[in-house]
Design a protein around this motif. Structure first.
Motif, PDB file in Angstrom:
ATOM      1  N   ARG A   3      -9.267  -0.720  23.798  1.00  0.00           N
ATOM      2  CA  ARG A   3     -10.760  -0.895  23.402  1.00  0.00           C
ATOM      3  C   ARG A   3     -11.299  -0.295  24.799  1.00  0.00           C
ATOM      4  O   ARG A   3     -10.782  -0.144  25.844  1.00  0.00           O
ATOM      5  N   ILE A   5     -14.106  -1.736  25.813  1.00  0.00           N
ATOM      6  CA  ILE A   5     -14.648  -2.779  26.499  1.00  0.00           C
ATOM      7  C   ILE A   5     -13.697  -3.915  26.370  1.00  0.00           C
ATOM      8  O   ILE A   5     -13.353  -4.363  24.998  1.00  0.00           O
ATOM      9  N   GLU A   6     -13.597  -4.671  27.359  1.00  0.00           N
ATOM     10  CA  GLU A   6     -12.425  -5.849  27.050  1.00  0.00           C
ATOM     11  C   GLU A   6     -12.625  -6.879  28.275  1.00  0.00           C
ATOM     12  O   GLU A   6     -12.185  -6.965  29.185  1.00  0.00           O
ATOM     13  N   GLN A 153     -25.696  -1.872  35.007  1.00  0.00           N
ATOM     14  CA  GLN A 153     -24.306  -1.166  34.879  1.00  0.00           C
ATOM     15  C   GLN A 153     -23.768  -1.293  36.304  1.00  0.00           C
ATOM     16  O   GLN A 153     -22.679  -0.386  36.357  1.00  0.00           O
ATOM     17  N   SER A 178     -20.169  -6.344  27.533  1.00  0.00           N
ATOM     18  CA  SER A 178     -19.350  -5.045  28.261  1.00  0.00           C
ATOM     19  C   SER A 178     -19.613  -5.063  29.478  1.00  0.00           C
ATOM     20  O   SER A 178     -18.926  -4.248  30.114  1.00  0.00           O
ATOM     21  N   LYS A 179     -20.366  -5.794  30.186  1.00  0.00           N
ATOM     22  CA  LYS A 179     -20.493  -5.371  31.540  1.00  0.00           C
ATOM     23  C   LYS A 179     -19.589  -5.763  32.836  1.00  0.00           C
ATOM     24  O   LYS A 179     -18.673  -6.462  32.430  1.00  0.00           O
ATOM     25  N   PRO A 182     -19.600 -10.071  32.830  1.00  0.00           N
ATOM     26  CA  PRO A 182     -20.122 -10.431  31.417  1.00  0.00           C
ATOM     27  C   PRO A 182     -20.094 -11.768  31.517  1.00  0.00           C
ATOM     28  O   PRO A 182     -19.378 -12.734  32.164  1.00  0.00           O
ATOM     29  N   HIS A 325     -11.450  -0.140  31.688  1.00  0.00           N
ATOM     30  CA  HIS A 325     -11.661  -1.523  32.037  1.00  0.00           C
ATOM     31  C   HIS A 325     -10.384  -1.994  32.882  1.00  0.00           C
ATOM     32  O   HIS A 325      -9.410  -1.394  32.801  1.00  0.00           O
TER      33      HIS A 325
END
Ligand code: PLP
Length: 354
Positions: A3, A5-6, A153, A178-179, A182, A325
């Protein structure tokens, strides 16, 4: 699928959520206060207000300055919220080009400022790297406009030793899932200016004028509080992965460059290649979630006034991002880099189309 984003959470977040449930104080409580204090300290700002999203943070910051009917400069490359917040706050966006680091081009900004006399300029620290804030703040002093950093971001990113979010007059953060930091959903506005802080507060505490409820819950603040403690460590791992990618890929791709004086936190690792679309397709088939951030330019998306944007137009056709990530294993990083090199070889082979 690897992924892009995790977010990951530990026993500590679970414990905090349980504590909040048991306390029955699920909104406007001590966790929100603690998170605000800790994040204000971390960024290095006097006032920090949590709100329900990054978009709302931008909106409230613009309202605090007062942009009704006034021009607001934004860069061509960003998530759409950057320009939408300007419209929603009643401002008139003017879009300028980006430089080779994908952030607002200060040279063109000066042209735009002379021509349009904006009230606010919104540099976006895109992909996790700050814009050239020294040049932008110097122009701000010379021409007298406010600078609102879109730091959605860039949690933990730095410019000349100071944190993103403390460099302009105001800043906006997002804590979307996603940041780098998060919470699920959430945002924050930072400022060192007491007068602006008073204006921001009017949007958070009801009464002064019509306002939305834009608060976060204690659950979000609790998650943010725990995640903030390990933000630097996660950013370090992102940088380590980025450096590995760059050393493996720099011959075949345009890899991201760290601006001198910047500390890039690689919210996204974004490369460029002329065969972008076939490469992204190849990666997807290999189970690697590669994506294009962003397939649009802000002035095209919203039909806004703009200066010429040759850099953004060229970059938009070639940029794509790969997973960076902090939970990627070294094996995954190697596999992703190797897959990229295979994709390039195939894309360039006369016999095969990817
Ligand atoms: C550069 C930028 N600005 C603003 C936002 C808006 O934040 P949110 O999604 O929390 O509203 C985002 C992220 O989603 C973003 O990446």
């Amino acid at each position: 699928m690897i992924r892009i984003i995790e977010p990951r959470f530990s026993e500590e977040e679970k414990e905090v959520i349980l504590q909040i449930l048991n306390s029955q104080q699920i909104t406007r409580g001590s966790w929100t206060a603690r998170f605000q204090e800790l994040f204000a300290d971390y960024i290095g700002v006097k006032h920090l207000f949590t709100v329900c999203s990054g978009t709302v943070a931008l909106f409230v910051a613009l309202k605090a300055v007062g942009v009704d009917g006034k021009r607001v400069v934004v860069p061509a490359m960003s998530f759409m919220a950057t320009i939408d917040a300007v419209y929603l706050a009643g401002g008139v966006p003017i879009v300028v080009d980006v430089d080779e680091h994908y952030t607002m081009d200060p040279n063109q900004l000066e042209d735009a400022v002379k021509r349009y006399r904006p009230k606010v300029v919104v540099p976006v620290h895109l992909y996790g790297q700050t814009a050239d804030m020294s040049a932008i703040m110097e122009l701000s002093e010379r021409y007298g406009f406010y600078v609102l950093e879109d730091a959605a971001q860039a949690h933990g990113a730095e410019w000349r030793g100071r944190k993103a979010g403390s460099l302009g007059h105001l800043s906006a953060f997002s804590f979307y899932a996603s940041k780098n930091l998060p919470m699920g959903e959430g945002g924050a506005i930072g400022t060192n200016d007491d007068k602006l802080a008073r204006e921001i507060r009017k949007w958070i505490d009801f009464g002064e004028h019509p306002a939305f409820n834009i608060r976060i819950t204690e659950f979000q603040a609790g998650i943010g509080f725990v995640q903030l403690k390990s933000l630097d460590e996660r950013n370090r791992r992102r940088r380590e992965i980025a450096s590995k990618y760059s050393s493996l890929l720099k011959e075949d791709f345009h890899v991201p460059q760290e601006r001198e004086g910047a500390y890039h936190v690689y919210h996204l690792y974004t490369l460029r290649h002329s065969q972008r679309d076939s490469i992204v397709e190849y990666l997807k088939n290999k189970g690697i979630d590669a994506r294009v951030y962003y397939p649009y330019l802000l002035h095209e998306l919203r039909n806004s006034e703009h200066l010429p944007t040759p850099n953004a137009e060229a970059f938009r056709k070639e940029v794509f991002s790969i997973p960076v990530h902090p939970y990627l294993s070294d094996e995954e990083v190697g596999f992703i880099a190797e897959s990229l090199l295979q994709a390039v070889r195939l894309a360039q082979s006369p016999l095969c189309s990817v």
